[in-house]
Scaffold this active site. Structure first.
Site, mmCIF file in Angstrom:
data_model
loop_
_atom_site.group_PDB
_atom_site.id
_atom_site.type_symbol
_atom_site.label_atom_id
_atom_site.label_comp_id
_atom_site.label_asym_id
_atom_site.label_seq_id
_atom_site.Cartn_x
_atom_site.Cartn_y
_atom_site.Cartn_z
ATOM 1 N N GLY A 33 40.385 49.715 41.019
ATOM 2 C CA GLY A 33 39.774 49.735 39.704
ATOM 3 C C GLY A 33 40.105 48.507 38.881
ATOM 4 N N CYS A 34 40.460 48.726 37.626
ATOM 5 C CA CYS A 34 40.744 47.626 36.703
ATOM 6 C C CYS A 34 41.971 46.823 37.117
ATOM 7 C CB CYS A 34 40.937 48.168 35.287
ATOM 8 S SG CYS A 34 39.464 48.930 34.583
#
EC number: 2.3.1.233
Length: 354
Positions: free
Chosen positions: A137-138
């Site tokens: 993800g981030c």
């Protein structure tokens, strides 16, 4: 030592403003019992504009996961090569100089990875290693920097190319009506970033030490529920509180390098939301102005997932960079809850191209 050079960043041409986002929420969810709370949370993000790969009218439709993933592939192939070329030009390298491509994305799926297509399309050498990262993800932007650092440490004359491609708007789910989902609909944007890590020479951040930290028992705080309709983003209300346990990890990494995390010259931090930056300022005892690059990304682009760290670094370059040998910290946060962290010094142009 490996040097992280100037990132190249691109965002799509379609723009949605904060005012438009709030009006959409009011019109589409007028009967939602927690609509006032959702509106207040969206306003508090400070996101003024976001860029998306389709007009908002198309974004709000759901033609099915198959069609969305086809669009992800088509948009990536149409947009990524130009961003890569600018990053290579800024690093004064050719495709033939790249030894590994690290591709990060959590908003679409391809197999083989886009790395295989890029090697063929852009004439990278057939021996170029491929490292796709899809499930961080981030945090993947920070992880890509760290894996590039590791690679260039193992192969000192090698060069790594990092590519982050995130089309968060393709993960919009009209049936997800939880507060976390409504907040996400007003927070995330689309963006592409690329940067070269040179094994020798180059201007940018000379990478010196990296590390990772996982907050125990938080793996369900940021997650995807994968269904027939695609990726459904799950965001726990406790996520904004994670800087209190993560700040010590940042301090430990800097401390193991003989540095004080509260007394560095620049900070390049993933901007998941304004509270992340506010709390980190408090727990690290750092002036809020130190996070101005991350705040600018959040304000102008929203949360562009793994590309945030690279865009924040690009803004440091745009400001003129830092003083030679200035000390800095880079960090990305994401599912796990995971922190990917790096410390390094600013390096001016001091080496010839390979």
């Amino acid at each position: 030592m490996a040097t992280l050079c100037r990132p190249s960043v691109s965002v799509p041409e379609h723009v949605i403003t904060m005012e438009e986002t709030l009006e959409l929420a009011r019109s589409r969810h007028a009967d939602h019992p927690q609509l006032p709370l959702a509106l207040r949370l969206i306003e508090n993000t400070g996101v003024r504009t976001r860029h998306i790969v389709q007009p908002i009218e198309e974004t709000l439709k759901h033609p099915g996961f198959e069609e969305r993933n086809k669009l992800y592939e088509a948009e990536a192939k149409a947009r990524v090569p130009a961003v890569i070329q600018r990053a290579l030009d800024d690093a004064e390298l050719l495709t033939s100089d790249i030894d590994v491509i690290i591709y990060v994305s959590c908003t679409g799926f391809m197999m083989p990875s886009l790395t295989a297509w890029l090697i063929n399309e852009m004439d990278f050498d057939s021996t170029t290693r491929q490292l796709p990262i899809a499930q961080l993800g981030c945090a993947a932007g920070g992880a890509a920097i760290n894996r590039a650092h590791d690679f260039c440490s193992a192969y000192p004359h090698a060069n790594a190319l990092i590519v982050a491609c995130e089309f968060c708007s393709l993960c919009y789910q009209p049936t997800d009506l939880g507060i976390g989902s409504l907040l996400s609909n007003g927070l995330f944007g689309d963006g592409i970033a690329a940067a070269v890590v040179r094994g020798k020479g180059g201007t940018g951040v000379r990478l010196e030490r990296n590390g990772s930290y996982l907050i125990p028992k938080t793996e369900d705080w940021i997650a995807y529920d994968v269904r027939a309709t695609g990726f459904h983003f799950l965001l726990d209300k406790r996520v904004p509180t994670t800087m209190e346990p993560l700040a010590p990890a940042l301090k430990d990494l800097a401390g193991s390098h003989g540095w004080d995390a509260s007394d560095l010259d620049f900070y390049i931090i993933h901007a998941g939301g304004p509270r992340i930056l506010d709390d980190l300022s408090t727990f690290l005892q750092v002036d809020p102005h130190a996070f101005r690059f991350s705040r600018a990304t959040l304000t102008e682009y929203g949360n562009i997932a793994s590309a945030v760290v690279l865009d924040a670094l690009r803004r440091l370059f745009d400001e003129g960079g830092a003083a030679d040998r200035a000390r800095g910290l880079l960090a990305g946060f994401g599912p796990g809850i995971t922190a990917e962290m790096t410390v390094g010094r600013w390096a001016g142009a001091d080496g010839a191209t390979r």
